[in-house]
Design an enzyme around this catalytic site. Structure first.
Site, PDB file in Angstrom:
ATOM      1  N   GLY A 148       0.790  -1.229   0.000  1.00 15.16           N
ATOM      2  CA  GLY A 148       0.000   0.000   0.000  1.00 15.16           C
ATOM      3  C   GLY A 148       0.816   1.269   0.000  1.00 15.16           C
ATOM      4  N   LEU A 149       2.042   1.184  -0.540  1.00 11.05           N
ATOM      5  CA  LEU A 149       2.929   2.350  -0.619  1.00 11.05           C
ATOM      6  C   LEU A 149       3.125   3.008   0.745  1.00 11.05           C
ATOM      7  CD1 LEU A 149       1.798   4.079  -3.963  1.00 11.05           C
ATOM      8  CD2 LEU A 149       3.792   2.646  -3.573  1.00 11.05           C
ATOM      9  N   ASN A 190       6.544   6.356 -10.556  1.00 12.08           N
ATOM     10  CA  ASN A 190       5.801   5.108 -10.403  1.00 12.08           C
ATOM     11  C   ASN A 190       4.402   5.288 -10.987  1.00 12.08           C
ATOM     12  OD1 ASN A 190       4.490   2.789  -9.646  1.00 12.08           O
ATOM     13  ND2 ASN A 190       5.161   2.834  -7.523  1.00 12.08           N
ATOM     14  N   CYS A 246       1.911   1.112 -10.048  1.00 13.64           N
ATOM     15  CA  CYS A 246       1.574   0.314  -8.871  1.00 13.64           C
ATOM     16  C   CYS A 246       0.208  -0.334  -9.084  1.00 13.64           C
ATOM     17  CB  CYS A 246       1.543   1.189  -7.620  1.00 13.64           C
ATOM     18  SG  CYS A 246       1.092   0.279  -6.125  1.00 13.64           S
ATOM     19  N   LYS A 305       8.148   4.556 -14.971  1.00 15.03           N
ATOM     20  CA  LYS A 305       7.949   3.129 -14.698  1.00 15.03           C
ATOM     21  C   LYS A 305       6.516   2.754 -15.068  1.00 15.03           C
ATOM     22  CE  LYS A 305       8.530  -0.529 -11.273  1.00 15.03           C
ATOM     23  NZ  LYS A 305       9.042  -0.877  -9.928  1.00 15.03           N
ATOM     24  N   ILE A 316       8.668  -4.045 -16.185  1.00 12.51           N
ATOM     25  CA  ILE A 316       7.331  -3.610 -15.817  1.00 12.51           C
ATOM     26  C   ILE A 316       7.230  -3.624 -14.293  1.00 12.51           C
ATOM     27  CG2 ILE A 316       6.232  -4.393 -17.946  1.00 12.51           C
ATOM     28  CD1 ILE A 316       5.442  -6.989 -16.495  1.00 12.51           C
ATOM     29  N   SER A 339       4.807  -5.194 -10.826  1.00 15.31           N
ATOM     30  CA  SER A 339       4.068  -6.420 -10.521  1.00 15.31           C
ATOM     31  C   SER A 339       2.690  -6.347 -11.171  1.00 15.31           C
ATOM     32  CB  SER A 339       3.948  -6.609  -9.004  1.00 15.31           C
ATOM     33  OG  SER A 339       3.341  -5.484  -8.404  1.00 15.31           O
ATOM     34  N   GLY A 387       7.989 -11.802  -9.326  1.00 12.08           N
ATOM     35  CA  GLY A 387       8.801 -13.007  -9.346  1.00 12.08           C
ATOM     36  C   GLY A 387       8.762 -13.720 -10.682  1.00 12.08           C
TER      37      GLY A 387
END
EC number: 1.3.98.1
Length: 306
Positions: free
Chosen positions: A75-76, A129, A132, A167, A192, A194, A218
């Protein structure tokens, strides 16, 4: 006489001695965290994203392991850009590698004020960013709108002297958004972030994360990230930091061949440890030597020749 292949490379106005570093989100803003990257063999440090106002983040749990990766929704959580900039100023003073700040804002004015303050703190570049997967009203929602991306990038890039890096997350409009970001003044891209995901506990019969929905990072997203880098580089020839499932030198080389000049390591930094960076660097150097390349630059985008 044997000469080691050259790994240093210029990207987005920065000169990196080693083309591997951490991805934003897994570390904070302090000197000790940048040292983890340096001592692990990394060539640059990317700080955790900061917002205009402090954020507590989402309820626990924040992380949950899945096969080959992690689903997370932090949640940043951050102390706000003013407090973070003080920590980053000290980090810049102590670090011997480039320090890249990361910001996530709302209105263009917020982005500009945050970026300007972080520039004054001495960071080498600012990463925006725009991706997110669980930041309501911003992040991926904003990054999927090429016009909105251009608006934010233009506002920040026209104000700063240091490089601006956009990003972006994966979406059907990624290539368009990337093109607009570059036209608006971004010196480079990070591709990229997530990807939106959820995990449900079949016995508790509810989502495992406090926020219910999070982002998958991942190994599972690596092929998607490779495709993203390949497509964007093919259309733009941009300077690209690649992120998404890098845990070995082979993963990194895939990204370089697709068009990236540097890679960011996220989940593997947690699951394997900081030393994974050195392992990747050494593996890439070995690969270049075995394959007969003199430098990393020689293989950037090489897969597009096929």
């Amino acid at each position: 006489m044997y000469s080691q292949p050259e790994l240093s490379i210029s990207i987005a106005g920065l000169r990196l001695q080693r083309p591997v570093g951490n991805a934003s989100g897994i570390l904070g803003w302090e000197p000790r965290e940048a040292r983890l990257v340096e001592e692990g063999g990394g060539g640059f440090f990317v700080a955790k994203s900061v917002t205009y106002q402090p954020r507590k983040g989402y309820p626990q749990p924040h992380l949950y392991p899945v096969a080959g990766g992690i689903v997370n929704a932090v949640g940043l959580a951050n102390p706000g850009f003013r407090e973070a900039s003080k920590m980053l100023a000290q980090t810049v003073e102590e670090a011997s590698i480039p320090v890249i700040a990361s910001i996530a804002g709302g209105a263009p004015g917020e982005w500009v004020e945050m970026a300007s303050t972080l520039e004054e703190a001495g960071v080498s570049a600012v990463e925006l960013n725009l991706s997110c997967p669980h930041f309501a009203g911003g992040g991926l929602e904003l990054g999927q709108d090429p016009a909105a991306v251009a608006s934010v990038v233009s506002a920040v890039a026209s104000t700063l002297r240091i490089p601006v890096i956009a990003k972006l997350g994966y979406s059907d409009r990624l290539v368009d958004a990337a093109s607009k970001a570059l036209e608006a003044g971004a010196r480079g891209l990070t591709l990229i972030n997530s990807m939106r995901a959820m995990k449900i506990d079949v016995y508790a019969k509810k989502p495992v994360l406090g926020n219910r929905v999070g982002g998958l990072s991942g190994k599972p997203i690596h092929p998607i990230a490779v495709r993203a880098v390949y497509e964007v580089y093919g259309e733009t020839r941009a300077d690209i930091f690649a992120a998404g499932g890098v845990e070995s030198w082979e993963d990194a080389v895939e990204f370089y061949l697709a068009g990236a000049k540097a890679v960011q390591v996220g989940a593997a930094f947690i699951t394997i440890g900081p030393h994974v960076l050195r392992s990747i660097v050494e593996g890439v150097r070995r690969y270049l030597w075995v394959e007969g390349f003199r430098s990393l630059q020689d293989i950037v985008g090489y897969a597009h020749r096929a």
